[in-house]
Design a protein around this motif. Sequence first.
Motif, PDB file in Angstrom:
ATOM      1  N   ALA A 160     -12.366 -16.841  65.808  1.00 45.75           N
ATOM      2  CA  ALA A 160     -12.392 -16.734  67.261  1.00 45.75           C
ATOM      3  C   ALA A 160     -12.282 -15.283  67.721  1.00 45.75           C
ATOM      4  N   ILE A 161     -11.460 -14.478  67.014  1.00 47.84           N
ATOM      5  CA  ILE A 161     -11.252 -13.104  67.466  1.00 47.84           C
ATOM      6  C   ILE A 161     -12.218 -12.142  66.779  1.00 47.84           C
TER       7      ILE A 161
ATOM      8  N   LEU B 255       5.720 -14.755  66.346  1.00 50.37           N
ATOM      9  CA  LEU B 255       5.252 -13.583  67.094  1.00 50.37           C
ATOM     10  C   LEU B 255       3.749 -13.638  67.314  1.00 50.37           C
ATOM     11  N   ALA B 256       3.034 -14.279  66.377  1.00 50.19           N
ATOM     12  CA  ALA B 256       1.573 -14.275  66.440  1.00 50.19           C
ATOM     13  C   ALA B 256       1.039 -15.204  67.523  1.00 50.19           C
ATOM     14  N   ILE B 261      -0.554  -9.487  69.319  1.00 53.08           N
ATOM     15  CA  ILE B 261      -0.002  -9.341  67.981  1.00 53.08           C
ATOM     16  C   ILE B 261      -0.922 -10.005  66.957  1.00 53.08           C
ATOM     17  N   LEU B 262      -1.418 -11.191  67.309  1.00 52.59           N
ATOM     18  CA  LEU B 262      -2.328 -11.894  66.411  1.00 52.59           C
ATOM     19  C   LEU B 262      -3.512 -11.009  66.057  1.00 52.59           C
ATOM     20  N   GLN B 263      -4.024 -10.320  67.071  1.00 56.72           N
ATOM     21  CA  GLN B 263      -5.240  -9.536  66.895  1.00 56.72           C
ATOM     22  C   GLN B 263      -4.968  -8.156  66.307  1.00 56.72           C
ATOM     23  N   ARG B 264      -3.947  -7.475  66.823  1.00 57.23           N
ATOM     24  CA  ARG B 264      -3.783  -6.060  66.491  1.00 57.23           C
ATOM     25  C   ARG B 264      -2.800  -5.815  65.347  1.00 57.23           C
TER      26      ARG B 264
END
Lengths: 324, 302
Positions: A160-161, B255-256, B261-264
Amino acid sequence: MSQFVLRRVLIAVPVLIGVTLLAYLLVNLAPGDPVTAMIDPATRAELGQEWVEQRREQLGLNDPPLVRYLLWLQQVAQGNLGYSLVGGQPVAEQIGARIGPTALLMGTALLLGGVIGIPLGILSAIRQHSILDYLTTVAGFLTVSTPSFFLGLSLVYLFAIRWRAFPSSGMRTLGEPETATDLAHHMILPVTVLALAHTPLLMRYARSTMLEVLRQDYVTTARAKGLRERIVMIGHAFRNALIPLITVVGLSLPELLSGAVITETIFQWPGMGMLAVRAVNARDYPLILGTILVTATLVLLSNLAADLLYGVADPRIRVSARRR
Amino acid sequence: MSLSGATLATTGGLAVAERRQGRHRLLRSFVKHRLALAGLAIVTLLGLAALLAPVVATHDPYTVDLLAAGEPPSGAHWLGTDEVGRDVFSRLVYGSRVSLSVGLVAVTIATVIGTTLGAISGYFGGLADGVLQRLTDTVMCFPPLIVIIAAVSITGPSIWNVMMIIGLLTWTSTCRLVRGQFLALREREFVEAARALGVGDVRLIFRHVLPNAVAPVIVAATFGVAAAILTEAGLSFLGLGVQPPTASWGNQINLAQSATILQRMPWLWAPAGVLIAVAVLSINFVGDGLRDALDPRAGSDK
């Protein structure tokens, strides 16, 4: 046959009572009063405190706990699960709106898990100790051991990302017409997560029931008659190995529902699981109680259905159940 | 009947199949054993890391260092730092204490309850069996996670509550297992002999029957530890398990849930997820090895 059905239904009755009692006890450890919550908050404000006091007396809130439980049960039997503390909507209405999406998600995952898991399990039983058997066993352990939320987040991160191949949340694309393709597009990631957690379970059971069947006398007889191995496997063994799986599917529903809680939270899927998490976070006790009660009752009913179906498919069960 | 069936099968029909399988059998049992051994090694390693956390950890897991917040993995911070500058590796090391002890304590509770109720149910039969089995049926109807999150929200999310609640909700399979064992064992001659000698019920259950039923219980408990660790992680992921600042594997992944946070900052959540998977997988392999060793009849090779 009718005796068998009657027996099964009669066994389910005390369990249903147990379900309501346990759910009621659990939530009543909490502050607040479920019978008060049965009254629409708007109406309550309108009628004033005095009316509420009167109504409390009328409803028997000063009665012993058992009486209060019975009063609550009476309301539940009439379809009144109370009113949400947040927003004041009827709990039954809220749950009703969420059952469909969860059933869609779980049904698809179950179907997918069965279509992949059962043939793999049967095949690894036929070729016990083969490379295939070994690989499926290890792969099964691997998927069972991976936390579904980690799998879900990883899929969101990658698909998705990073690659933007699939939407990360919800059931529909906002501002677009509701189409089946759009829905399917939204379902792919959450269904994958749920199905991956469930496939190894069905695979393992399919494998062990098939191994069980392969040791039966009639399989030996079929082979001794000189039937070809393929005919013995498909015509004799496979069909009989499928029957116990009916029960396994029923028994695995609670686990599947637990998986739905995590999956729906990650993918913001508007189902029962997300509703439960929201209710818990808001300490919305009537909604929590309603969710627990409805899911447990659904599990009970599907187990009953699985039991009855099992009895229809396998006459031996009808007889041995009497002995148990 | 089953005896003659099994004998027939080994001497007759399966002989063909067995010849074909013989080659792989050695290979398979060898590799399988190796998996169990590797699992045991990893579990031991994790256990040691948990016990010796202050020695193993490179930093204090609770020291906030805003100047080093959100750093990717480096020589100083092997797995980077979180959004307030705490060392992720050290938090995972300390988190193993939480995750492993939740697994062990919850399973101990579940095993004690399940074994006791299962023994009573199978040994006495009759009314006691009927009531206890309906109770088991009832508890089995509840989707575990939904009840666990509800119970935690009511009692408050502390590590002790999480252990207790997981234990109180997961004893049903052990109960069924022990009941089945007792049903089979109570008809055996040695039980009859002991009873003829005037041994009382309690002593008979604990000294004579239970030791014969212990192997499958140990196997089930091992798999149970793996499942309990997953449940605790799931709870903490939902924010209802072990509460920050205490580190646990699950709340590290929590946290995700924030998209940034999930992305970076994948180093914040990915290592925790891998660690949970590795730990659970290892424990499951140990369970599988134990099953083959202790209880060949119930094993995957039946």
